[in-house]
Motif scaffolding. Structure first.
Motif, short mmCIF file in Angstrom:
data_model
loop_
_atom_site.label_atom_id
_atom_site.label_comp_id
_atom_site.label_asym_id
_atom_site.label_seq_id
_atom_site.Cartn_x
_atom_site.Cartn_y
_atom_site.Cartn_z
N UNK A 125 0.95 -1.11 0.02
CA UNK A 125 -0.03 0.18 0.09
C UNK A 125 0.89 1.23 0.02
N UNK A 126 0.25 2.46 -0.37
CA UNK A 126 1.09 3.73 -0.25
C UNK A 126 0.31 4.68 0.74
N UNK A 127 1.01 5.62 1.26
CA UNK A 127 0.32 6.68 2.14
C UNK A 127 -0.21 7.54 1.18
N UNK A 128 -1.62 8.20 1.61
CA UNK A 128 -2.18 8.99 1.04
C UNK A 128 -2.64 10.39 1.64
N UNK A 129 -2.20 10.33 2.69
CA UNK A 129 -2.51 11.47 3.86
C UNK A 129 -2.25 10.97 5.39
N UNK A 130 -2.72 11.85 6.22
CA UNK A 130 -2.55 11.78 7.57
C UNK A 130 -1.09 12.22 7.90
N UNK A 131 -1.12 11.68 9.33
CA UNK A 131 0.46 12.32 9.89
C UNK A 131 0.73 10.99 10.68
N UNK A 132 1.96 10.63 10.80
CA UNK A 132 2.65 9.57 11.45
C UNK A 132 2.21 9.49 13.16
N UNK A 133 1.70 8.42 13.61
CA UNK A 133 1.23 8.58 15.02
C UNK A 133 2.48 8.56 15.82
N UNK A 134 2.08 9.44 16.93
CA UNK A 134 3.29 9.64 17.85
C UNK A 134 2.84 9.02 19.13
N UNK A 135 3.86 9.02 20.20
CA UNK A 135 3.44 8.56 21.66
C UNK A 135 2.36 9.22 22.30
N UNK A 136 2.23 10.63 21.83
CA UNK A 136 1.16 11.31 22.44
C UNK A 136 -0.08 10.95 22.18
N UNK A 137 -0.50 10.33 20.94
CA UNK A 137 -1.57 9.74 20.42
C UNK A 137 -1.89 8.23 20.75
N UNK A 138 -1.03 7.95 21.80
CA UNK A 138 -0.93 6.24 22.23
C UNK A 138 -2.35 5.91 22.58
#
Length: 338
Positions: A125-138
């Motif tokens: 698959x390929x990324x089309x949007x969004x942001x990389x999930x960080x520890x703050x969003x655990x």
């Protein structure tokens, strides 16, 4: 009994359709239905989707697990297909929940199975949007996501993903089979539709048809005690029992697959349209178990069940394409984990 000209034409049209990566409506099941129950998520089947996603430098997207039994270990974005989802919808949801990205599936890379009750679909698959999930969003889905260079030390939940990553990298660099995604076509059971071929030493090629009522490519239900592709063995056992133990039955790959999933318990099944080769065992033995000289057959083993018939492929372009597929196996692989 020979096939009629009309039956040959219909069979070749269905075959051409599958060679183009298209599907064919499942109107019934020819073999094994009495040993199979309708596929129902959360009851008798589990489908897993798994995403292999690379960035521009060929780092692979990984997620850190939040589950207690594998806490802080790393894995590819993956999870179960939920009721009412098709495979691609499940993939997009899992990547969004676990990694923070929107994604678009490119192709299936591999199908792994442990019988019809557990099947894993691995996507590139390929990324089309969004942001990389960080520890703050655990959250309960994952702790965070990261790009892995495949060389740095990383505590993995399972080393099985290394093979999947390699498979994705190989396809990313050189697409060695056609783009294959699930076709939106409903199916009640987990089935294998067979393009079962026999190739002679002189490259004549036959396909096995079943006449119930019209001649068509046979479909067989997967049974929970065996691999999904064991369905091909069931067909050969029924069609030509005397030849069964003198031949290997090899599922070479998947032309296409059909799944809908929108109606729980009614369209949760999957139909795998597969290429299967019936290959003579070159080690032949007599009644006393002694080896005897093997002589290449010029025609396929005789059909013993009147429901079945061999049909020789005569259309030159179709014959050439089918022979090429049997020799190069440039198809989506399906592997049993039994």
């Amino acid at each position: 009994m020979e096939v009629t000209a009309e039956e040959r034409q219909q069979a070749e049209e269905q075959l051409e359709q599958l060679l183009r990566g298209q599907g064919s409506e499942v109107s019934g099941c020819d073999v094994g239905l009495d040993q199979s129950k309708p596929a129902t998520l959360r009851k008798n089947v589990t489908y897993i989707v798994c995403a292999v996603i690379f960035n521009d430098t060929e780092e692979v997207l990984m997620v850190q697990e939040a589950k207690p039994d594998c806490y802080k270990q790393w894995y590819l974005p993956a999870g179960r297909v939920e009721v009412g989802e098709n495979l691609e919808e499940a993939l997009r949801r899992e990547v969004r929940e676990e990694a923070g990205f929107d994604c678009e599936p490119i192709t299936l890379l591999l199908i792994q199975e442990q019988g019809p009750q557990w099947i894993r679909f691995i996507f590139l698959a390929k990324v089309t949007g969004g942001t990389l999930k960080s520890l703050a969003a655990a959250d309960q889905e994952s702790l965070q996501a990261s790009w892995w260079d495949r060389r740095s030390a990383l505590p993995l939940r399972g080393r099985d993903i290394l093979r999947l990553i390699d498979c994705g990298l190989k396809y990313h660099r050189d697409s060695w089979h056609p783009v294959t995604l699930a076709l939106d076509m409903g199916c009640r059971h987990v089935l294998q539709r067979l393009v079962l071929v026999y190739v002679s030493a002189t490259d004549r090629i036959w396909i096995l048809l079943i006449r119930t009522p019209k001649a068509h490519l046979p479909t067989a239900a997967a049974v929970k005690t065996h691999a999904v592709t064991w369905a091909a063995n069931m067909v050969v056992q029924e069609a030509m029992p005397s030849a069964y133990y003198d031949h290997d039955i090899n599922t070479l790959g998947v032309f296409s697959l059909q799944h809908n999933g929108r109606h729980h318990g009614k369209t949760d099944g999957v139909c795998f349209n597969t290429l299967v080769a019936l290959v003579p065992d070159h080690v032949q033995r007599d009644e006393d178990g002694k080896k005897v000289e093997w002589t290449p057959a010029v025609t396929p083993p005789p059909v013993e069940n009147p429901r079945y018939v061999w049909c020789e492929v005569q259309k030159p372009t179709l014959k050439e394409k089918l022979l090429e597929k049997t020799k190069n196996t440039s198809l989506l692989p399906i592997h049993s984990l039994y």
